[in-house]
Write a protein that holds these residues in place. Structure first.
Motif, PDB file in Angstrom:
ATOM      1  N   PHE A   8      63.424  -1.091 -42.553  1.00 17.18           N
ATOM      2  CA  PHE A   8      62.909  -0.563 -43.546  1.00 17.18           C
ATOM      3  C   PHE A   8      64.015  -0.189 -44.704  1.00 17.18           C
ATOM      4  O   PHE A   8      65.085   0.204 -44.438  1.00 17.18           O
ATOM      5  CB  PHE A   8      62.207   0.967 -43.116  1.00 17.18           C
ATOM      6  CG  PHE A   8      61.743   1.741 -44.354  1.00 17.18           C
ATOM      7  CD1 PHE A   8      60.637   1.402 -44.975  1.00 17.18           C
ATOM      8  CD2 PHE A   8      62.588   2.843 -44.874  1.00 17.18           C
ATOM      9  CE1 PHE A   8      59.764   2.181 -45.783  1.00 17.18           C
ATOM     10  CE2 PHE A   8      61.829   3.354 -45.952  1.00 17.18           C
ATOM     11  CZ  PHE A   8      60.627   3.231 -46.344  1.00 17.18           C
ATOM     12  N   GLY A   9      63.679  -0.529 -45.991  1.00 19.18           N
ATOM     13  CA  GLY A   9      64.464  -0.272 -47.076  1.00 19.18           C
ATOM     14  C   GLY A   9      65.476  -1.582 -47.332  1.00 19.18           C
ATOM     15  O   GLY A   9      66.186  -1.425 -48.081  1.00 19.18           O
ATOM     16  N   TYR A  10      65.177  -2.619 -46.465  1.00 10.56           N
ATOM     17  CA  TYR A  10      66.010  -3.993 -46.655  1.00 10.56           C
ATOM     18  C   TYR A  10      65.056  -4.866 -46.962  1.00 10.56           C
ATOM     19  O   TYR A  10      63.781  -4.872 -46.702  1.00 10.56           O
ATOM     20  CB  TYR A  10      66.900  -3.970 -45.729  1.00 10.56           C
ATOM     21  CG  TYR A  10      68.250  -3.186 -45.339  1.00 10.56           C
ATOM     22  CD1 TYR A  10      69.169  -3.433 -45.863  1.00 10.56           C
ATOM     23  CD2 TYR A  10      67.850  -1.713 -45.059  1.00 10.56           C
ATOM     24  CE1 TYR A  10      70.312  -2.546 -45.714  1.00 10.56           C
ATOM     25  CE2 TYR A  10      68.900  -1.017 -44.736  1.00 10.56           C
ATOM     26  CZ  TYR A  10      70.045  -1.227 -45.333  1.00 10.56           C
ATOM     27  OH  TYR A  10      71.124  -0.309 -45.338  1.00 10.56           O
ATOM     28  N   PHE A  11      65.594  -6.007 -47.296  1.00  3.20           N
ATOM     29  CA  PHE A  11      64.684  -7.388 -47.681  1.00  3.20           C
ATOM     30  C   PHE A  11      65.433  -8.726 -47.388  1.00  3.20           C
ATOM     31  O   PHE A  11      66.795  -8.554 -47.609  1.00  3.20           O
ATOM     32  CB  PHE A  11      63.948  -7.289 -49.026  1.00  3.20           C
ATOM     33  CG  PHE A  11      65.061  -7.606 -50.055  1.00  3.20           C
ATOM     34  CD1 PHE A  11      65.207  -9.035 -50.610  1.00  3.20           C
ATOM     35  CD2 PHE A  11      65.839  -6.626 -50.646  1.00  3.20           C
ATOM     36  CE1 PHE A  11      65.940  -9.251 -51.588  1.00  3.20           C
ATOM     37  CE2 PHE A  11      66.494  -7.075 -51.715  1.00  3.20           C
ATOM     38  CZ  PHE A  11      66.807  -8.268 -52.077  1.00  3.20           C
ATOM     39  N   VAL A  49      52.928  -8.381 -49.037  1.00  2.07           N
ATOM     40  CA  VAL A  49      53.768  -9.054 -49.899  1.00  2.07           C
ATOM     41  C   VAL A  49      54.907  -8.391 -49.762  1.00  2.07           C
ATOM     42  O   VAL A  49      55.186  -6.987 -49.514  1.00  2.07           O
ATOM     43  CB  VAL A  49      53.361  -9.222 -51.194  1.00  2.07           C
ATOM     44  CG1 VAL A  49      53.290  -7.453 -51.856  1.00  2.07           C
ATOM     45  CG2 VAL A  49      54.325 -10.118 -52.097  1.00  2.07           C
ATOM     46  N   ARG A  50      56.226  -8.969 -49.769  1.00  3.51           N
ATOM     47  CA  ARG A  50      57.509  -8.396 -49.579  1.00  3.51           C
ATOM     48  C   ARG A  50      57.900  -7.753 -50.596  1.00  3.51           C
ATOM     49  O   ARG A  50      58.338  -8.190 -51.750  1.00  3.51           O
ATOM     50  CB  ARG A  50      58.523  -9.530 -49.096  1.00  3.51           C
ATOM     51  CG  ARG A  50      60.043  -9.050 -48.559  1.00  3.51           C
ATOM     52  CD  ARG A  50      60.490 -10.311 -47.871  1.00  3.51           C
ATOM     53  NE  ARG A  50      59.692 -10.630 -46.729  1.00  3.51           N
ATOM     54  CZ  ARG A  50      60.095 -11.577 -46.079  1.00  3.51           C
ATOM     55  NH1 ARG A  50      61.476 -12.412 -46.103  1.00  3.51           N
ATOM     56  NH2 ARG A  50      59.560 -12.073 -44.955  1.00  3.51           N
ATOM     57  N   LEU A  51      58.550  -6.430 -50.210  1.00  2.00           N
ATOM     58  CA  LEU A  51      59.004  -5.644 -51.444  1.00  2.00           C
ATOM     59  C   LEU A  51      60.530  -5.779 -51.440  1.00  2.00           C
ATOM     60  O   LEU A  51      61.257  -5.878 -50.533  1.00  2.00           O
ATOM     61  CB  LEU A  51      58.899  -3.970 -51.269  1.00  2.00           C
ATOM     62  CG  LEU A  51      59.316  -3.027 -52.148  1.00  2.00           C
ATOM     63  CD1 LEU A  51      58.769  -3.210 -53.416  1.00  2.00           C
ATOM     64  CD2 LEU A  51      59.218  -1.761 -51.513  1.00  2.00           C
ATOM     65  N   LEU A  52      60.883  -5.951 -52.676  1.00  2.22           N
ATOM     66  CA  LEU A  52      62.440  -6.264 -53.027  1.00  2.22           C
ATOM     67  C   LEU A  52      63.210  -5.208 -53.704  1.00  2.22           C
ATOM     68  O   LEU A  52      64.521  -5.100 -53.706  1.00  2.22           O
ATOM     69  CB  LEU A  52      62.498  -7.640 -53.774  1.00  2.22           C
ATOM     70  CG  LEU A  52      61.752  -8.980 -53.619  1.00  2.22           C
ATOM     71  CD1 LEU A  52      61.943 -10.094 -54.657  1.00  2.22           C
ATOM     72  CD2 LEU A  52      62.072  -9.493 -51.994  1.00  2.22           C
ATOM     73  N   GLY A  53      62.292  -4.318 -54.279  1.00  2.00           N
ATOM     74  CA  GLY A  53      63.015  -3.270 -54.891  1.00  2.00           C
ATOM     75  C   GLY A  53      62.162  -2.604 -55.887  1.00  2.00           C
ATOM     76  O   GLY A  53      61.012  -2.980 -56.115  1.00  2.00           O
ATOM     77  N   LEU A 104      59.463  -4.735 -57.869  1.00  2.00           N
ATOM     78  CA  LEU A 104      59.997  -6.128 -57.556  1.00  2.00           C
ATOM     79  C   LEU A 104      59.449  -6.640 -56.020  1.00  2.00           C
ATOM     80  O   LEU A 104      59.767  -6.006 -55.405  1.00  2.00           O
ATOM     81  CB  LEU A 104      61.604  -6.286 -57.770  1.00  2.00           C
ATOM     82  CG  LEU A 104      62.083  -7.642 -57.989  1.00  2.00           C
ATOM     83  CD1 LEU A 104      61.697  -8.056 -59.379  1.00  2.00           C
ATOM     84  CD2 LEU A 104      63.553  -7.570 -57.968  1.00  2.00           C
ATOM     85  N   THR A 105      58.476  -7.853 -56.318  1.00  2.00           N
ATOM     86  CA  THR A 105      58.329  -8.252 -55.016  1.00  2.00           C
ATOM     87  C   THR A 105      58.571  -9.864 -54.794  1.00  2.00           C
ATOM     88  O   THR A 105      58.702 -10.215 -56.003  1.00  2.00           O
ATOM     89  CB  THR A 105      56.601  -8.116 -54.789  1.00  2.00           C
ATOM     90  OG1 THR A 105      56.023  -8.588 -55.856  1.00  2.00           O
ATOM     91  CG2 THR A 105      56.356  -6.509 -54.694  1.00  2.00           C
ATOM     92  N   GLN A 106      58.384 -10.382 -53.856  1.00  2.00           N
ATOM     93  CA  GLN A 106      58.547 -11.843 -53.756  1.00  2.00           C
ATOM     94  C   GLN A 106      57.472 -12.433 -54.463  1.00  2.00           C
ATOM     95  O   GLN A 106      56.275 -12.015 -54.571  1.00  2.00           O
ATOM     96  CB  GLN A 106      58.360 -12.115 -52.036  1.00  2.00           C
ATOM     97  CG  GLN A 106      58.657 -13.644 -51.917  1.00  2.00           C
ATOM     98  CD  GLN A 106      58.802 -14.079 -50.249  1.00  2.00           C
ATOM     99  OE1 GLN A 106      58.300 -13.110 -49.728  1.00  2.00           O
ATOM    100  NE2 GLN A 106      58.870 -15.295 -50.236  1.00  2.00           N
TER     101      GLN A 106
END
Length: 353
Positions: A59-62, A137-141, A150-152
């Motif tokens: 959690f909190g990382y990508f 969807v992947r969260l980037l920030g 910001l997402t993938q």
């Protein structure tokens, strides 16, 4: 007479096939069943109980693209200095979406479009952070104070573009009942995840018509489905007696579930306070319509629909309590896939044996 002829035909077939060949055929069927078991076992792991994808970071990382290490979600400073907008690729009531670039990676930058809807935007961000998994969807920030997420980036876009993508020469080989049915299983698996999420039972409220439903999901380059828009996911809490209502306006049409329609007739003007709430079974009602779109009209899709008839009829029960759970629908879809794959791989085997 027909039964007698069928019996004679089978007897002649048995006499014509040498015993050694029958043994080899029997072994081939056993091997096929084993391979199908292994394939579907791996598939079940990929679409089974809600869990976290092993490729995801804590959690909190990508992790993105060729990067091997997990990086912390980008903050306001990094987004402002390292992310470059390229062009607007979508706009809804709540947010605008920009194709952007971060360290030579294409990413999606979402920004609030209407300040009056900032609570919806922040709710979507909260859901996105809390529900990170292989279904989302992947969260980037993000930058909460600037209403930025910001997402993938997924170049194939929303699920609305499915038929358009499958018409392209690059993807024509995927335009089969098998791949389309796998997408339907992806969709039902996401509904199952939302109904059994770490936060509780969530209802997909941005779903008043088919186009709206499809716009909430992304099609990945390897032809899977991810849920992307989480702005309207109210929580059902039965133990606390809490049900939900999708918005404050009157809903109409055959796509929404019957319990989402105004129950007091045209002679009584709609009032939000008088509208009864409902639960997650509204999502179940919509599954047959979404699956029908995903299956398309390719060779074999009608056979899939025939096998899905009973479970889809159950999904369309007027009484929500009589509809199956998402788990039941998902299990039924998988069983049907197993059956159809076995029949496709060894047609006529049952008759020969």
């Amino acid at each position: 007479m027909d039964k007698k002829l069928h019996y004679v035909k089978k007897e002649l077939l048995r006499r014509e096939i040498p015993p050694v060949l029958l043994v080899l055929l029997f072994l081939a069927v056993l091997l096929l069943n084993f391979l199908l078991y292994m394939y579907l076992n791996n598939f079940a792991v990929a679409t089974g109980q809600p869990n976290v994808d092993s490729s995801l970071c804590p959690f909190g990382y990508f992790r993105l693209g060729p990067l091997k290490n997990c990086l912390p979600w980008l903050s306001c400073g990094a987004i402002n200095t390292e992310v470059r907008k390229l062009k607007c690729v979508g706009e809804g009531a709540v947010k605008k979406v920009f194709l952007s670039e971060w360290k030579e990676n294409k990413v999606s930058l979402s920004q609030l479009a209407n300040l009056e809807l900032k609570e919806d935007f922040l709710h979507g961000l909260k859901m996105l952070k809390s529900l990170q998994s292989k279904y989302v969807v992947r969260l980037l920030g993000y930058c909460e104070k600037q209403f930025t997420i910001l997402t993938q980036y997924h170049p194939l876009g929303s699920l609305k573009s499915l038929n358009e993508m499958l018409d392209l020469p690059k993807y024509k080989g995927l335009n089969t009942w098998h791949h389309r049915f796998m997408l339907a299983i992806d969709y039902v698996s996401i509904i199952h995840y939302l109904h059994n999420s770490p936060l509780g039972t969530l209802v997909m409220c941005d779903s008043n018509d088919l186009d709206k439903v499809l716009s909430q999901y992304l099609l990945t380059s390897d032809f899977h489905i991810l849920v992307n828009d989480l702005d309207a996911l109210p929580l059902v809490n039965r133990s606390a007696g809490r049900l939900v209502k999708c918005g404050h306006r009157e809903l109409q049409g055959e796509f929404v579930a019957p319990e989402q329609l105004w129950p007091y007739g045209e002679e009584v003007p709609f009032e939000d306070d008088l509208m009864p709430p409902y639960d997650e079974k509204t999502d179940i009602w919509k599954i047959p319509d979404v699956s029908n779109f995903l299956l398309g009209h390719v060779k074999g899709s009608d056979i899939v629909r025939f096998h899905l008839f009973d479970i889809h009829a159950a999904c369309k029960k007027k009484n929500p309590a009589e509809r199956p759970s998402a788990q039941m629908v998902m299990d039924t879809y998988r069983k049907i896939l197993t059956l159809l794959l076995r029949e496709a791989a060894m047609p006529g085997t049952r008759e020969m044996l």
